[in-house]
Design an enzyme around this catalytic site. Structure first.
Site, PDB file in Angstrom:
ATOM      1  N   THR A   7     -20.393 -54.146 -58.734  1.00 37.89           N
ATOM      2  CA  THR A   7     -21.214 -52.997 -59.331  1.00 37.89           C
ATOM      3  C   THR A   7     -20.925 -51.657 -58.617  1.00 37.89           C
ATOM      4  OG1 THR A   7     -23.556 -52.408 -59.151  1.00 37.89           O
ATOM      5  CG2 THR A   7     -22.819 -53.935 -57.300  1.00 37.89           C
ATOM      6  N   TYR A  39     -28.788 -55.393 -53.050  1.00 31.49           N
ATOM      7  CA  TYR A  39     -28.155 -55.904 -53.957  1.00 31.49           C
ATOM      8  C   TYR A  39     -26.630 -55.162 -54.004  1.00 31.49           C
ATOM      9  CZ  TYR A  39     -26.140 -55.936 -58.902  1.00 31.49           C
ATOM     10  OH  TYR A  39     -25.364 -55.705 -59.928  1.00 31.49           O
TER      11      TYR A  39
END
Ligand code: UDP
Length: 327
Positions: free
Chosen positions: A117, A141
């Site tokens: 990501t 995350y």
């Protein structure tokens, strides 16, 4: 052609990947614990239920299907939740991925495609985000995904695990045939929440923060169509199959849109008002995340064809209204 173990194949991106793999002649085997995925999204190949934290189950699945490669989508992916429950993210994403990587290596399956990501880059003002940019995640995350990238590099050095890492920007849209689409429970992502609000399925959308240092005060993101994104994954598999080196690719379009701009496009596409209110910032959100790289186009031959904001919202809206979705 080949058998691909697709973790998270019952989820939003994983189910689109299974469709693209099947269309390219591969057999996608979905491995999913169905905690956030949906059994009826597994339409394009066999299903093996299991949890990444269950190493014995992983070994069983590798022995049964003998995959040629792994595509690893399964992960918890909510920025806000990762700030309030970091342990969940480190356990599920990092410990789970470590189990998967060890099981793959033990089974002799040494081609690995990983969903990373842009959240691994963090909030870097005025920096062009390409694959060589430093990674300073500001939420758990992103930190968990960066850690998995490091694990992959270590297992390449020790065991020859070849990998392609894709750093996604913001994935949106849905299969134009509406066979699969986005459905999270609970939903936290901007476009589906906005479509729900337009449709009266939810209260007004809340804009998280209007005091960012951007032209209209709201966060800027680079949206990429899920079908284009999974096409890159099929190309990533070919890359590994041709014996090329492990590589990192950003997957974004290079164009950034603010939350307010996404609202304006949604109003235009649906021809309806978008009910919204303005709220405080959400913990962990970066001001601006826009890809500054064309490596995927140049090296993989990736050609995004549906990644205009208008097309993504159009496809998401079609899925939303398809009756599959009951948000
Ligand atoms: N966002 C928002 N309201 C919402 C959900 C998201 O304003 O209800 C904003 C969020 O702050 C971010 C952008 O929309 O700037 C995209 O958020 P999303 O959760 O879709 O993806 P993320 O960027 O967290 O991966």
């Amino acid at each position: 052609m080949s058998t691909i173990l697709v973790t998270g194949g019952a989820g939003y991106i994983g189910s689109h990947a299974c469709k693209a793999l099947a269309e390219a002649g591969h057999t996608p085997v979905t491995f999913d614990n169905l905690e956030t995925g949906w059994r009826d999204a597994v339409k394009f190949g066999p299903f093996a239920q299991g949890d990444l934290l269950d190493r014995a189950r992983l070994d069983e699945v590798f022995a049964e299907f003998q995959p040629d490669a792994v595509m690893h989508f399964a992960a918890l992916s909510q920025v806000g939740e990762s700030m309030s429950h970091p342990g969940k993210y480190w356990r599920n994403n990092v410990a789970g991925s470590l189990n998967l990587i060890e099981a793959a290596v033990a089974a002799g399956c040494k081609n690995f495609v990983f969903s990373s990501t842009c959240a691994t880059y963090g909030d870097q003002d005025n920096v062009v985000l390409d694959e060589n940019s430093a990674q300073y995640p500001i939420n758990a995350y992103g930190a968990s995904k960066r850690a998995i990238e490091d694990i992959l590099r270590d297992f390449e050095a020790s065991d020859g695990l070849r990998h392609v890492i894709f750093r996604y920007f913001n994935v949106a849209g849905a299969d134009p045939d509406a066979e699969v689409g986005e459905f999270h429970q609970p939903e936290t992502h901007l476009i589906p929440l906005m479509l729900d609000a337009i449709d009266g399925k939810r209260d007004a959308l809340t804009i998280f923060g209007t005091d960012y240092d951007t032209p209209d005060g709201t966060c800027i993101r680079d949206y990429v169509h899920v079908c284009d994104l999974v096409d890159a994954h099929v190309l990533g598999l070919d890359w590994l199959a041709h014996g090329k080196e492990s590589r990192v690719f950003n997957l974004g379009t290079g164009s950034g849109f603010s939350v307010r701009e996404v609202i304006d496009h949604s109003r235009e596409v649906t021809n309806r008002e978008v009910p919204f209110t303005e709220g405080p910032r959400r913990a962990g959100d970066c001001t601006k995340l826009v890809s500054g790289s064309t490596r995927a186009e140049a090296e993989l031959g990736w050609k995004p064809t549906r990644s205009t904001l208008k097309q993504m919202i159009t496809d998401a809206w079609r899925w939303h209204q398809s009756g599959h979705y009951d948000g």
